[in-house]
Design a protein around this motif. Structure first.
Motif, PDB file in Angstrom:
ATOM      1  N   VAL A 159      18.825  14.061  55.957  1.00 11.49           N
ATOM      2  CA  VAL A 159      19.866  13.889  54.944  1.00 11.49           C
ATOM      3  C   VAL A 159      19.439  14.521  53.621  1.00 11.49           C
ATOM      4  O   VAL A 159      20.205  15.252  52.987  1.00 11.49           O
ATOM      5  N   LEU A 160      18.220  14.267  53.190  1.00 10.58           N
ATOM      6  CA  LEU A 160      17.766  14.748  51.876  1.00 10.58           C
ATOM      7  C   LEU A 160      17.619  16.260  51.823  1.00 10.58           C
ATOM      8  O   LEU A 160      17.762  16.864  50.742  1.00 10.58           O
ATOM      9  N   ILE A 161      17.347  16.901  52.954  1.00  9.02           N
ATOM     10  CA  ILE A 161      17.127  18.351  52.938  1.00  9.02           C
ATOM     11  C   ILE A 161      18.380  19.100  52.518  1.00  9.02           C
ATOM     12  O   ILE A 161      18.317  20.269  52.121  1.00  9.02           O
ATOM     13  N   ALA A 162      19.541  18.409  52.584  1.00 12.66           N
ATOM     14  CA  ALA A 162      20.782  19.058  52.146  1.00 12.66           C
ATOM     15  C   ALA A 162      20.749  19.379  50.651  1.00 12.66           C
ATOM     16  O   ALA A 162      21.512  20.233  50.184  1.00 12.66           O
ATOM     17  N   ALA A 163      19.864  18.709  49.899  1.00 14.91           N
ATOM     18  CA  ALA A 163      19.725  18.990  48.464  1.00 14.91           C
ATOM     19  C   ALA A 163      18.537  19.884  48.174  1.00 14.91           C
ATOM     20  O   ALA A 163      18.146  20.039  47.007  1.00 14.91           O
ATOM     21  N   GLY A 164      17.922  20.452  49.219  1.00 17.89           N
ATOM     22  CA  GLY A 164      16.791  21.345  49.017  1.00 17.89           C
ATOM     23  C   GLY A 164      15.476  20.641  49.316  1.00 17.89           C
ATOM     24  O   GLY A 164      15.391  19.413  49.374  1.00 17.89           O
ATOM     25  N   SER A 165      14.429  21.426  49.501  1.00 18.96           N
ATOM     26  CA  SER A 165      13.125  20.871  49.848  1.00 18.96           C
ATOM     27  C   SER A 165      12.564  19.989  48.734  1.00 18.96           C
ATOM     28  O   SER A 165      11.785  19.072  48.994  1.00 18.96           O
ATOM     29  N   GLY A 166      12.980  20.233  47.512  1.00 18.52           N
ATOM     30  CA  GLY A 166      12.504  19.394  46.415  1.00 18.52           C
ATOM     31  C   GLY A 166      12.990  17.964  46.513  1.00 18.52           C
ATOM     32  O   GLY A 166      12.343  17.031  46.019  1.00 18.52           O
ATOM     33  N   ALA A 167      14.124  17.785  47.159  1.00 15.98           N
ATOM     34  CA  ALA A 167      14.686  16.438  47.285  1.00 15.98           C
ATOM     35  C   ALA A 167      13.888  15.566  48.239  1.00 15.98           C
ATOM     36  O   ALA A 167      14.053  14.341  48.255  1.00 15.98           O
ATOM     37  N   LEU A 168      13.005  16.182  49.035  1.00  7.42           N
ATOM     38  CA  LEU A 168      12.221  15.400  49.996  1.00  7.42           C
ATOM     39  C   LEU A 168      11.268  14.433  49.306  1.00  7.42           C
ATOM     40  O   LEU A 168      10.754  13.506  49.940  1.00  7.42           O
ATOM     41  N   SER A 169      11.024  14.640  48.025  1.00  2.00           N
ATOM     42  CA  SER A 169      10.171  13.707  47.281  1.00  2.00           C
ATOM     43  C   SER A 169      10.808  12.319  47.185  1.00  2.00           C
ATOM     44  O   SER A 169      10.120  11.332  46.916  1.00  2.00           O
ATOM     45  N   ALA A 170      12.136  12.277  47.396  1.00  2.00           N
ATOM     46  CA  ALA A 170      12.832  10.981  47.351  1.00  2.00           C
ATOM     47  C   ALA A 170      12.647  10.176  48.634  1.00  2.00           C
ATOM     48  O   ALA A 170      13.112   9.037  48.728  1.00  2.00           O
ATOM     49  N   THR A 171      11.952  10.744  49.637  1.00  2.00           N
ATOM     50  CA  THR A 171      11.748  10.040  50.899  1.00  2.00           C
ATOM     51  C   THR A 171      11.003   8.726  50.688  1.00  2.00           C
ATOM     52  O   THR A 171      11.365   7.686  51.247  1.00  2.00           O
ATOM     53  N   LEU A 172       9.952   8.762  49.860  1.00  2.00           N
ATOM     54  CA  LEU A 172       9.156   7.557  49.635  1.00  2.00           C
ATOM     55  C   LEU A 172       9.948   6.468  48.915  1.00  2.00           C
ATOM     56  O   LEU A 172       9.933   5.303  49.359  1.00  2.00           O
ATOM     57  N   PRO A 173      10.657   6.772  47.800  1.00  2.00           N
ATOM     58  CA  PRO A 173      11.447   5.701  47.166  1.00  2.00           C
ATOM     59  C   PRO A 173      12.493   5.100  48.094  1.00  2.00           C
ATOM     60  O   PRO A 173      12.690   3.883  48.113  1.00  2.00           O
ATOM     61  N   VAL A 174      13.181   5.959  48.879  1.00  2.00           N
ATOM     62  CA  VAL A 174      14.178   5.436  49.823  1.00  2.00           C
ATOM     63  C   VAL A 174      13.512   4.540  50.852  1.00  2.00           C
ATOM     64  O   VAL A 174      14.021   3.460  51.197  1.00  2.00           O
ATOM     65  N   THR A 175      12.339   4.953  51.346  1.00  2.00           N
ATOM     66  CA  THR A 175      11.635   4.151  52.341  1.00  2.00           C
ATOM     67  C   THR A 175      11.169   2.827  51.754  1.00  2.00           C
ATOM     68  O   THR A 175      11.190   1.789  52.438  1.00  2.00           O
ATOM     69  N   LEU A 176      10.756   2.823  50.507  1.00  3.00           N
ATOM     70  CA  LEU A 176      10.338   1.580  49.867  1.00  3.00           C
ATOM     71  C   LEU A 176      11.510   0.603  49.752  1.00  3.00           C
ATOM     72  O   LEU A 176      11.334  -0.615  49.931  1.00  3.00           O
ATOM     73  N   VAL A 177      12.713   1.127  49.451  1.00  5.95           N
ATOM     74  CA  VAL A 177      13.890   0.255  49.411  1.00  5.95           C
ATOM     75  C   VAL A 177      14.170  -0.316  50.803  1.00  5.95           C
ATOM     76  O   VAL A 177      14.486  -1.505  50.961  1.00  5.95           O
ATOM     77  N   ILE A 178      14.031   0.532  51.837  1.00  4.88           N
ATOM     78  CA  ILE A 178      14.231   0.063  53.206  1.00  4.88           C
ATOM     79  C   ILE A 178      13.189  -0.990  53.573  1.00  4.88           C
ATOM     80  O   ILE A 178      13.499  -2.002  54.222  1.00  4.88           O
ATOM     81  N   ALA A 179      11.938  -0.779  53.132  1.00  2.00           N
ATOM     82  CA  ALA A 179      10.893  -1.767  53.392  1.00  2.00           C
ATOM     83  C   ALA A 179      11.207  -3.081  52.688  1.00  2.00           C
ATOM     84  O   ALA A 179      10.938  -4.167  53.226  1.00  2.00           O
ATOM     85  N   GLY A 180      11.781  -2.998  51.489  1.00  2.00           N
ATOM     86  CA  GLY A 180      12.192  -4.217  50.799  1.00  2.00           C
ATOM     87  C   GLY A 180      13.280  -4.948  51.561  1.00  2.00           C
ATOM     88  O   GLY A 180      13.254  -6.185  51.694  1.00  2.00           O
ATOM     89  N   LEU A 181      14.265  -4.182  52.072  1.00  2.00           N
ATOM     90  CA  LEU A 181      15.308  -4.801  52.886  1.00  2.00           C
ATOM     91  C   LEU A 181      14.711  -5.405  54.149  1.00  2.00           C
ATOM     92  O   LEU A 181      15.131  -6.481  54.600  1.00  2.00           O
ATOM     93  N   LEU A 182      13.732  -4.732  54.726  1.00  2.00           N
ATOM     94  CA  LEU A 182      13.063  -5.260  55.908  1.00  2.00           C
ATOM     95  C   LEU A 182      12.415  -6.604  55.611  1.00  2.00           C
ATOM     96  O   LEU A 182      12.498  -7.545  56.432  1.00  2.00           O
ATOM     97  N   ALA A 183      11.779  -6.723  54.444  1.00  2.00           N
ATOM     98  CA  ALA A 183      11.156  -7.995  54.071  1.00  2.00           C
ATOM     99  C   ALA A 183      12.201  -9.103  53.966  1.00  2.00           C
ATOM    100  O   ALA A 183      11.986 -10.231  54.433  1.00  2.00           O
ATOM    101  N   VAL A 184      13.346  -8.768  53.370  1.00  2.00           N
ATOM    102  CA  VAL A 184      14.427  -9.755  53.262  1.00  2.00           C
ATOM    103  C   VAL A 184      14.897 -10.172  54.654  1.00  2.00           C
ATOM    104  O   VAL A 184      15.110 -11.367  54.929  1.00  2.00           O
ATOM    105  N   LEU A 185      15.059  -9.207  55.546  1.00  2.00           N
ATOM    106  CA  LEU A 185      15.538  -9.508  56.892  1.00  2.00           C
ATOM    107  C   LEU A 185      14.532 -10.339  57.681  1.00  2.00           C
ATOM    108  O   LEU A 185      14.909 -11.248  58.432  1.00  2.00           O
ATOM    109  N   VAL A 186      13.244 -10.028  57.532  1.00  4.93           N
ATOM    110  CA  VAL A 186      12.220 -10.790  58.253  1.00  4.93           C
ATOM    111  C   VAL A 186      12.234 -12.250  57.806  1.00  4.93           C
ATOM    112  O   VAL A 186      12.199 -13.171  58.634  1.00  4.93           O
ATOM    113  N   VAL A 187      12.285 -12.472  56.488  1.00  2.15           N
ATOM    114  CA  VAL A 187      12.354 -13.843  55.984  1.00  2.15           C
ATOM    115  C   VAL A 187      13.629 -14.519  56.461  1.00  2.15           C
ATOM    116  O   VAL A 187      13.633 -15.685  56.887  1.00  2.15           O
TER     117      VAL A 187
END
Length: 604
Positions: free
Chosen positions: A53-81
């Protein structure tokens, strides 16, 4: 009198069959293998979905992979609890369905059940198809035969689960451990090295079609949430755990959440640091594997382990859907046979139904993973959202200590999963997500119609009402006979012990044979009246059915006892006439009499 020895009761020791006893239920580690491989193996395609999905904005946008994953990990923590709370509140399993049924009403519970069924079937199909495609990447000769490979894997998983979920857990423990070790090895070795050891795949041009804005980040978040599929399976399969079930299931949920978050964030760090972009003929995970291990035997071994894990991830559904279907059957929303367990113990009908539906789906899409992916996560997000909202209602109703904090946490999780569901549905509607929009309401309608049928049957049977007094009437037992024999003697002996009056009925089309039968009967003199019915057309079934109907019309309670010859060896069964079976079927279809069969077992 003995000293130092406790009295021990003598009980017969009966050997347990496979699946019986508490030892055949799951421990926490076995539960992680049996019910979590779907969620854990999603790291093979979840991070890649974000990158695509992010590559549609260019290779520079791939730096957003980590912040997006951290948000998903936060949602995962909510779901586990949250699912830990679901396990405690609903220890009988059912997950989102159990929560919705208790706290959100019938309509929402039907929606939860339908979305879970869709998700479980898609989990099996997508996991097998992804595993077959990954295997074909290493062995190109298998590429034209992806569907047979998927169906073969489905057959193996079905056979293993029919023996019991504990057996399937033991089979999956080694592949699960190897997969976890492989992914953690990729992360550790990748972080230790300052740059990738090797680069695989062919470079592809990057076409910028969007800017990196909120909408693109939401799409990346929704796509990456495919890594969360399977998180609910433990809450759905609580009855499969050993006692104490709740504690073991909660412990397994925590282990799953910790491992999954660690792998997702670790892979995202490597993607951001090494600027990993999509390349031809390889997956993102394969690129990370080559960057950590090089292209030698560790690379090939890791790819094979990932392939095996993806294929076996389908086992999560075999642990969860049969339990869910048993709960639906208990609530009269599926046929009651789905609530029956064999002695192993296995919900055999649920396992069979899941295998059949997954096979039909694989055949319909020709085992093409990409045709199923748009459908995959929508059902999961619906279930997530319903379970979160249901828990908010539960805490508001019960109001235990700290209920406000719990309700706030569940409400926040519901908002995030609802956003993910809406974005994914809007983005992938024309790509196939419309199938879910059609299928889920149809399943809800099916559940509602089945429940309505059972409700009407209950009213007609007077369930829950005091019935009229029992009336004693004359009981007549009719025994169809052909000739005087040991078979006839056994049938009449049984009939005399069943009713107050017994009559033998013979059908004859030849007057001479009828006369001979009467003479033999009189010489034997069993103390039972013999009625011979003439049948010029040599029909057996119709004359006896008519005879029985005449006796019923007299107001008597009539039973029909049909003697049946049963050979010792099954291969001789076809040599016996099937008149008894035909007669029993006709009597059940046209009368309300009691129809019984008595076997006469041959030594042949």
């Amino acid at each position: 009198m003995t000293f130092g020895l406790a009295r021990r009761e003598l009980r017969p020791r009966v050997p347990l069959r496979p699946g019986e006893g508490d030892k055949q239920h799951l421990t926490s580690i076995e539960g992680l293998a049996a019910l979590s491989l779907d969620a854990l193996s999603s790291v093979a395609y979840g991070p890649e979905a974000i990158v695509l999905v992010l590559i549609a904005a260019g290779s520079g946008a791939l730096s957003a992979t980590l912040p997006v994953t951290l948000v998903i990990a936060g949602l995962l923590a909510v779901l586990v609890v949250s699912y830990g709370q679901v396990i405690a509140v609903h220890p009988d399993g059912g997950g989102a369905y159990a929560v919705a049924k208790k706290d959100l009403g019938q309509g929402i519970s039907l929606l939860a059940a339908a979305s879970l069924v869709v998700d479980y079937v898609l989990t099996v199909a997508v996991s097998l198809a992804a595993g077959a495609a990954s295997l074909a990447s290493s062995y190109p000769s298998l590429a034209p035969h992806l569907l047979p490979v998927c169906l073969l894997g489905l057959a193996v998983l079905t056979a293993v689960n029919l023996r019991g979920v504990a057996e399937s857990a033991r089979v999956l423990m080694l592949p699960t451990a190897l997969f976890i070790a492989s992914v953690l090895g990729i992360i550790v070795f990748g972080l230790v090295r300052s740059h990738p050891v090797a680069v695989v795949g062919t470079a592809q041009p990057v076409h910028i079609t969007e800017s990196l804005g909120l909408l693109l980040l939401l799409k990346a978040f929704s796509a990456g949430c495919s890594s969360l599929t399977g998180v609910e399976a433990i809450a759905n399969g609580v009855p499969a755990f050993r006692d104490p079930r709740v504690r073991r299931a909660q412990r397994t949920e925590l282990m799953l959440g910790g491992l999954l978050a660690l792998m997702l964030v670790g892979l995202a760090v490597l993607i951001r640091r090494d600027h990993v972009a999509p390349r031809g003929d390889v997956t993102v995970l394969a690129q990370l594997t080559a960057g950590s291990f090089g292209t030698g035997w560790p690379y090939d071994a890791t790819n094979l382990v990932v392939t095996l894990a993806l294929a076996l991830a389908a086992n999560t559904s075999f642990g969860g859907l049969p339990v869910l279907m048993s709960l639906l059957a208990r609530d009269h929303r599926l046929p009651h046979l789905f609530g029956l367990r064999t002695e192993r113990p296995v919900y055999r009908w649920g396992v069979g139904a899941l295998a059949l539906l997954a096979a039909l789906l694989l055949i319909a899409v020709d085992a093409d993973t990409h045709r199923m992916l748009p459908l995959f996560a929508i059902g999961v997000f619906i279930g997530f959202t319903i379970s979160q909202i249901g828990l908010v209602r539960h805490w508001r109703g019960e109001r235990p200590r700290g209920w406000r904090q719990r309700a706030t946490l569940n409400g926040f999780g519901a908002v995030l999963t609802a956003i993910a569901a809406v974005v994914l549905l809007a983005d992938k509607f024309l790509a196939g997500a419309w199938v879910v929009v059609v299928t889920v309401p149809l399943l809800m309608l099916l559940f509602a119609r089945i429940q309505r049928y059972y409700t009407e049957v209950g009213k007609e049977l007077g369930l829950g009402e005091v019935p009229p007094p029992v009336r004693r009437t004359v009981s007549l037992v009719i025994v169809p006979v052909g000739e005087v024999s040991r078979l006839t003697q056994q049938a009449l002996t049984a009939a005399l012990n069943l009713g107050t009056a017994v009559v033998a009925v013979a059908v004859q089309g030849d007057p001479d044979k009828a006369r001979a039968l009467r003479e033999s009967w009189d010489r034997w003199n069993p103390g039972v009246r013999l009625d011979i019915v003439e049948s010029p057309h040599r029909s057996l079934v119709q004359p006896i059915v008519s005879y029985v109907e005449r006796e019923v019309a007299k107001g008597q309670h009539v039973s029909v006892l049909i003697p049946e010859v049963v050979p010792r060896h099954r291969r001789y069964q076809i040599l016996q006439n099937q008149r008894g079976l035909l007669l029993a079927s006709a009597l059940r279809a046209r009368t309300d009499v009691v129809v019984c069969t008595i076997p006469y077992r041959l030594s042949l």
